[in-house]
Design an enzyme around this catalytic site. Structure first.
Site, PDB file in Angstrom:
ATOM      1  NE  ARG A  37      11.745 -79.296   2.163  1.00  8.84           N
ATOM      2  CZ  ARG A  37      10.705 -78.818   1.489  1.00  8.84           C
ATOM      3  NH1 ARG A  37      10.789 -78.620   0.198  1.00  8.84           N
ATOM      4  NH2 ARG A  37       9.576 -78.516   2.110  1.00  8.84           N
ATOM      5  CE1 TYR A 143      -5.160 -78.102  -4.883  1.00  8.07           C
ATOM      6  CE2 TYR A 143      -7.191 -77.081  -4.116  1.00  8.07           C
ATOM      7  CZ  TYR A 143      -6.269 -78.103  -4.049  1.00  8.07           C
ATOM      8  OH  TYR A 143      -6.449 -79.124  -3.154  1.00  8.07           O
TER       9      TYR A 143
END
Length: 313
Positions: A37, A143
């Site tokens: 973004r 993760y």
């Protein structure tokens, strides 16, 4: 050939400060920041910025070609606590983004890769104190599993295709300039914000949960140092242990109280406690010191002072 850098995930917790530091060293126009973004922040406004999806190989390849990129820093990832809420996406992002840059290097389109690993590669069966470089690795989080797999792939691409990939296992990172990014060690950032705004903090870990931590300045220094090191001095192509300080929530609270005497802390452990319990309480980073001269600067006292001064500004 001059160094031209692409930072993927430049608006994240590490990427933000890394971008600024690399621009100071190499020149603003030599460092292309990229993220999914376009935010209105310093990273976007202070130099070249591109919107990129780390999962889109064609987008990354296009940026590499257009900007004649030599070095890629792949900082895009879903961190520990956030990843547990969306395991499939975390695996997809953390693994496929890595394959994209490894394959670009294999095709000789880029020269060097930095890819961050983490203490999350270790698990509940790993020796907790002074965890060695080579140890049992049975991570219990999405993760950690993705980071452990990533380490193996980095080493494989180096050994099989000569890819110059470099990596360090970050401990918990503490920074005043960016918001926490969804990690289990994030309490050590949030506690400073709450100390200044509320004078109290409710911690999501127990008082005696000891974990390896590092001030962001040291993490950025290490990242740039390993990338600037001579290729022959990088002996480990999976990922290097990296250490600075280890402390508990109770210890950091006591340090804050020296500056804010009325500060108080309470404890309400949640799902992140189990994640924290599976990680080392301290790590041994002798190979990083020996191979490329790593040395930290910030201990708990110096870091606490810096955090409170900068957040109070």
């Amino acid at each position: 050939m001059e160094t031209k850098i692409l930072i993927i995930g430049a608006c994240g917790q590490i990427g933000t400060e890394l971008t600024q530091q690399l621009r100071a060293i190499y020149g603003t126009n030599k460092v292309i920041a990229a993220d999914i973004r376009k935010l209105n922040n310093d990273v976007v406004n202070s130099g070249p910025f591109e919107v990129v999806n780390a999962l889109d190989f064609n987008q990354i390849e296009h940026l590499v070609e257009v900007h004649q990129i030599t070095d890629v820093y792949l900082m895009a990832a879903l961190l520990s606590a956030t990843a547990e809420k969306n395991p499939a996406f975390a695996w997809d992002l953390n693994m496929n983004s890595l394959f994209h840059v490894l394959n670009l290097a294999k095709a000789k389109k880029i020269k060097k890769i930095f890819w961050p690993s983490s203490i999350a590669v270790f698990g509940p069966t790993t020796p907790k104190e002074n965890t060695p470089q080579y140890s049992i690795m049975e991570p219990s989080t999405v993760y950690g599993i993705s980071k452990q797999a990533g380490e193996r792939w980095c080493e494989y691409y180096h050994n099989s295709f000569g890819v110059d990939v470099r990596s360090i296992r970050y401990p918990g990172l503490i920074s005043w300039s960016t918001e926490p990014g969804g990690g289990t060690t994030d309490y050590a950032v949030d506690i400073f914000h709450k100390a200044l705004s509320d004078g109290k903090y409710e911690c999501f870990l127990s008082s005696e949960t000891k974990m390896p931590m590092m001030y962001m300045n040291d993490a950025i220094k290490a990242t740039i140092k390993i990338m600037q090191a001579d290729s022959d001095s990088i002996k480990i192509r999976s990922s290097y242990n990296l250490a600075a300080m280890s402390f508990t929530p109770a210890e950091i609270a006591a340090e804050i109280k020296k500056h804010i005497p009325d500060f108080s802390i309470t404890y309400k452990p949640d799902f992140r406690q189990k994640i924290a319990d599976s990680w080392p309480s301290s790590v041994n980073d002798e190979p990083a010191r020996k191979d490329w001269g790593w040395q930290y600067q910030f201990d708990i006292t110096k870091m606490t002072k810096e955090m409170l001064i900068n957040l109070a500004l």
